[in-house]
Design an enzyme around this catalytic site. Structure first.
Site, mmCIF file in Angstrom:
data_model
loop_
_atom_site.group_PDB
_atom_site.id
_atom_site.type_symbol
_atom_site.label_atom_id
_atom_site.label_comp_id
_atom_site.label_asym_id
_atom_site.label_seq_id
_atom_site.Cartn_x
_atom_site.Cartn_y
_atom_site.Cartn_z
ATOM 1 N N HIS A 1 -12.284 10.860 31.255
ATOM 2 C CA HIS A 1 -11.236 10.135 31.927
ATOM 3 C C HIS A 1 -11.949 9.620 33.381
ATOM 4 C CE1 HIS A 1 -7.569 9.501 34.088
ATOM 5 N NE2 HIS A 1 -6.835 9.083 32.754
ATOM 6 N N ASP B 1 -9.937 12.956 39.938
ATOM 7 C CA ASP B 1 -9.774 12.910 38.698
ATOM 8 C C ASP B 1 -10.341 14.106 37.854
ATOM 9 O OD1 ASP B 1 -9.827 11.349 35.672
ATOM 10 O OD2 ASP B 1 -9.042 9.756 37.104
ATOM 11 N N SER C 1 -3.698 4.940 33.644
ATOM 12 C CA SER C 1 -4.780 5.465 34.487
ATOM 13 C C SER C 1 -6.004 4.380 34.293
ATOM 14 C CB SER C 1 -5.421 6.561 33.485
ATOM 15 O OG SER C 1 -4.605 7.925 33.600
#
Ligand code: NAG
Ligand code: NAG
Ligand code: NAG
Ligand code: NAG
Length: 784
Positions: free
Chosen positions: A240, A167, A566
């Site tokens: 994220h 990620d 996600s």
């Protein structure tokens, strides 16, 4: 469209990270077409024949590595040609050699060097590198996990499971990743904690046990890392990666919330798992070559589960780096969960759809953040927002040309006029820029509030955002009504009231943004596989970042609420880690089967899970086999297992060339007639059936083998819901097991009796039941 321009965007577009990327095909082509003219070097991902590389390596007797020898050959071959043309040969530049999940390398090569690859013994094929994108307080309860019991019992949580998260990095100081109470790092762990910008090897601990960043591919493809805003290390500057890692495996933290919203304990699904962070995503995306390097490293390091919340658009598997790398991972027993993308609700948008990947869709949980919007004429509408504050007054409403110049309806930067907006509530259409960014533009121009309007395509999906001013999203119906009101009323006004966090909504619901099947690369397998929570999910956030990621937003938070596949993907990664704790020896296919066959398709009101984009019951192309149910998945009764070799035989049914096959098999592989396994014969836990509507009685026969992992003695009986115009015949109708581990097979014949010209899809299911065990497979019939 929503997602891409989403604000939270960007987040969400990053967030949805890779997943979102899905429209990647368009993105990828932009990237390629904007790449330098053909004389210049480009990054290639090069697949080599493993067998030949092994032979080469042993012939080198340790003098150098195989890829160095290959490089010498490239240089020699291309120099020869350059001499012939009196040109100058530039050196090829190696980015990564891949050894664990695939055989090959990535390198920056001139066109001549790239064409010289053809002459190298063992060369299979190559592709130019492209960029991919990044596509919880409450979710464990929603998923039925209970402290101290079942999968969350002490005994099952005590074992060691390592989740690798590929990620945008991680914020190591976050409470979610503190390791003081953990036992020493397992001895067989081979990962490293690599130092870099603002990240030292002391930043790892017994919880966060690995940290590696990959940027060579990103930089080689023209990506620029601005070191004032990004860290050249695994430290996360996007949020994220911190969010997804904590969803899968973050520590249990009480009192988490976002400005008081979604208050409760925040915990990863497998909160005692160790985390290894592999950063391959940067501000504008993730290079395939870096993602490959990350997967290659993670598997070599010894992770048990891989979580990838990123991706491109649908791709042929042989040209899809994630497909190739994850095949190498499952061969080594590593479970892989990937987001399916945020390009819904259009059909054929699901990505990361190779059959060995667990492809995850996104759905709502029963928690929402409602607002009440009251118009001057007294009508009220329900919206959503994470803004916290008092209700606004009844404020004058402005929109479009009454708020500014061209494109003012999107509230883009520079389109609003202060004189028109000041002191008002501004209507902003979704699209083109981030959702929170629209609010920022309204605020900059003196506006007091914003209503964020869904288009018809956005439907009734209500994304909740942490707006920088009082703001609320509204569904398509309310949006149309308000536009009508504003054009027909002399002094239109509205007020917004913020209702905070509400629980107990009907759920799950399939999210509109979640990418949909059918699987364009091989319609003979249903994708996505399952759905999991992905709407308005609370998880860890780097305290250095604002929740909107807007530069003007000076708020700092430790938890943030964002949406996307996600977010659903790491839920499944964490659940797979939980299943690993109780079934350590299960193959990735068996774990996936358990998650699929125990998934449910009814909501908490005992009616069908709805697809919010259509308002109709969701289908397997929205949510695969249904919503994950971890406690049931831990005791599924039967599993459908698949060996890596079976997947290769399946790829033969796609008519892959010997070179393409050899890249997956990592040995010279030729499909023989006997080794071809059509999807009907692949032991997949769901049924995609292609029937002809031209011929009456078109027939498709599928075989399956189930392994008993439930009660030693159990007599399973079958129950079928036939798809419309299809007769389903199962033989035998009873599977009588007498011991654990026993395998029994059955055959299903689908006979189509559609009318001529029948088109579209029909759905049904097949369920094996014995006592408490129900083993369900959805059926999707495509009329062709
Ligand atoms: C570097 O990391 C520390 C945490 O150790 C953090 O407080 C600091 O803000 C970071 N530096 C930058 C430039 O963000
Ligand atoms: C890097 O980011 C900073 C802060 O946003 C900006 O001021 C600077 O211009 C950027 N540098 C480059 C080379 O783009
Ligand atoms: C749910 O619905 C099914 C079929 O409509 C019914 O058989 C079942 O009893 C219901 N369950 C509950 C708990 O209401
Ligand atoms: C593979 O080739 C066979 C024989 O030419 C053809 O019938 C089949 O449709 C092809 N399959 C795919 C997936 O292209």
């Amino acid at each position: 469209m929503i997602l891409h321009s989403t604000p939270l965007v960007k987040m969400i577009s990053h967030v949805f990270l890779l997943c979102l990327m899905a429209s990647i095909s368009s993105m990828a082509s932009t990237i390629q077409s904007s790449s330098p003219p053909s004389e210049e070097s480009k990054t290639y991902i090069v697949h080599m024949d493993e067998t030949k590389m092994a032979t080469l390596q042993s012939s080198l007797a340790g003098s150098k590595k195989w890829h160095e020898a290959v490089f010498d050959s490239i240089l020699e071959l291309s120099a020869q040609e350059a001499r012939e043309e009196e040109g100058e040969a530039s050196s090829p530049q190696l980015l990564y050699a891949y050894n664990t999940v695939l055989s090959g390398f990535s390198a920056k090569l001139s066109p001549k060097q790239a064409s010289s690859l053809e002459k190298i013994d063992g060369f299979l094929y190559s592709f130019p590198d492209v960029l991919l994108n990044l596509h919880t307080t409450h979710t464990p309860q929603f998923l039925g996990l209970k402290p101290g019991a079942g999968l969350w019992s002490q005994s099952s949580m005590a074992s060691d499971v390592i989740i690798g998260v590929i990620d945008s990095g991680i914020w190591p100081e976050h409470e979610s990743f503190q390791g003081n109470h953990f036992s020493p790092i397992p001895k067989n762990w081979k990962g490293k904690c690599e130092a870099g910008t603002n990240f030292s090897s002391n930043n790892c601990n017994r919880k966060l046990i690995g940290a590696t960043a990959f940027w060579k591919g990103y930089e080689a493809s023209g990506g620029f890392i601005n070191e004032t805003t990004e860290f050249k290390s695994v430290r996360d500057s996007e949020g994220h990666g911190t969010h997804t890692a904590s969803t899968a495996a973050g520590n249990l933290i009480s009192g988490a919330s976002l400005f008081g919203n979604a208050k409760g304990s925040m915990t990863g699904m497998r909160y005692t798992a160790r985390v290894a962070a592999y950063k391959a995503c940067w501000s504008t995306g993730c290079a395939n070559s870096d993602v490959l390097a990350a997967v290659d490293r993670a598997v070599a390091d010894g992770v048990n589960v891989l979580s990838l919340s990123l991706g491109g658009g649908p791709q042929d598997y042989y040209a899809d780096s994630i497909a190739i790398a994850t095949f190498g991972a499952i061969q080594k027993g590593v479970f892989v969960s990937c987001s399916g993308g945020n390009s819904g609700p259009s059909a054929f948008t699901v990505s990361n759809a190779a059959p060995w990947i667990t492809t995850v869709a996104a759905s709502y949980i029963d928690r929402s953040f409602p607002t009440l919007v009251t118009l001057g004429d007294g009508r009220t509408f329900k919206g959503a927002s994470l803004y916290v504050g008092k209700p606004t007054k009844q404020l004058p409403l402005v929109y479009g040309s009454n708020a500014g110049g061209e494109d003012a309806e999107y509230c883009q930067s520079g389109t609003l006029t202060r004189k028109l907006v000041q002191g008002k509530m501004v209507l902003c259409d979704r699209g083109f820029n981030g959702r929170a960014e629209k609010g920022e533009n309204v605020k900059f121009n003196g506006g007091l509030a914003m209503l964020l309007l869904n288009s018809e395509d956005d439907g009734e999906e209500l994304l909740a955002d942490t707006h920088v001013l009082p703001g609320s999203s509204l569904g398509a119906t309310a949006s149309a009504a308000i536009k009508k009101y504003i054009s027909s009323s002399k002094n239109p006004t509205a007020m917004i009231k913020f209702l905070g966090t509400v629980y107990g909504d009907p759920a799950p619901i399939s999210a509109a943004f979640s990418s949909r099947g059918p699987n364009i690369m091989s319609e003979d397998i249903i994708k996505p596989d399952v759905t999991a929570p992905g709407m308005n999910i609370l998880a860890a956030w780097p305290p250095s970042l604002s929740p909107t990621l807007l530069a003007s937003d000076k708020r700092h938070v430790s938890f943030n609420i964002i949406s996307g596949t996600s977010m659903s993907c790491p839920h499944v990664s964490g659940l797979a880690a939980l299943l690993k704790s109780v079934h350590f020896n299960w193959s990735p296919a068996a774990i996936k089967s358990a998650l699929m066959t125990t998934a449910y398709t009814v909501n908490n009101r005992n009616s069908s899970i709805i697809d919010i984009s259509s308002g109709s019951p969701a289908t397997p192309f929205d949510f695969g086999s249904g919503h994950v149910d971890p406690e049931r998945a831990s005791n599924p009764g039967l599993v459908y297992d698949i060996t890596p070799n079976n997947y290769l035989e399946y790829l033969c049914s796609l008519n892959y060339t010997s070179k393409q096959m050899s890249a997956f098999a990592r040995r010279t592989y030729r499909c023989s007639k006997r080794s071809v396994r059509p999807a009907a014969q692949l032991n997949y836990p769901s049924f995609s059936v292609l029937l002809s509507s031209d011929k009456p009685n078109s027939v498709s026969t599928h075989t399956r083998i189930v392994t008993n992992v439930g009660a030693a003695r159990c007599k399973y009986t079958v129950q079928v819901r036939q798809p419309n115009k299809v007769t389903v015949n199962v033989v035998p109708k009873v599977l009588d097991f007498s011991k654990i581990g026993q395998k029994l097979s059955y055959k299903v014949t689908f006979v189509g009796n559609g009318r001529k010209g029948q088109s579209g899809y029909s759905f049904g299911h097949l369920i094996w039941t014995c006592n408490e065990f129900t083993v369900r497979s959805p059926i999707a019939v495509a009329w062709q």
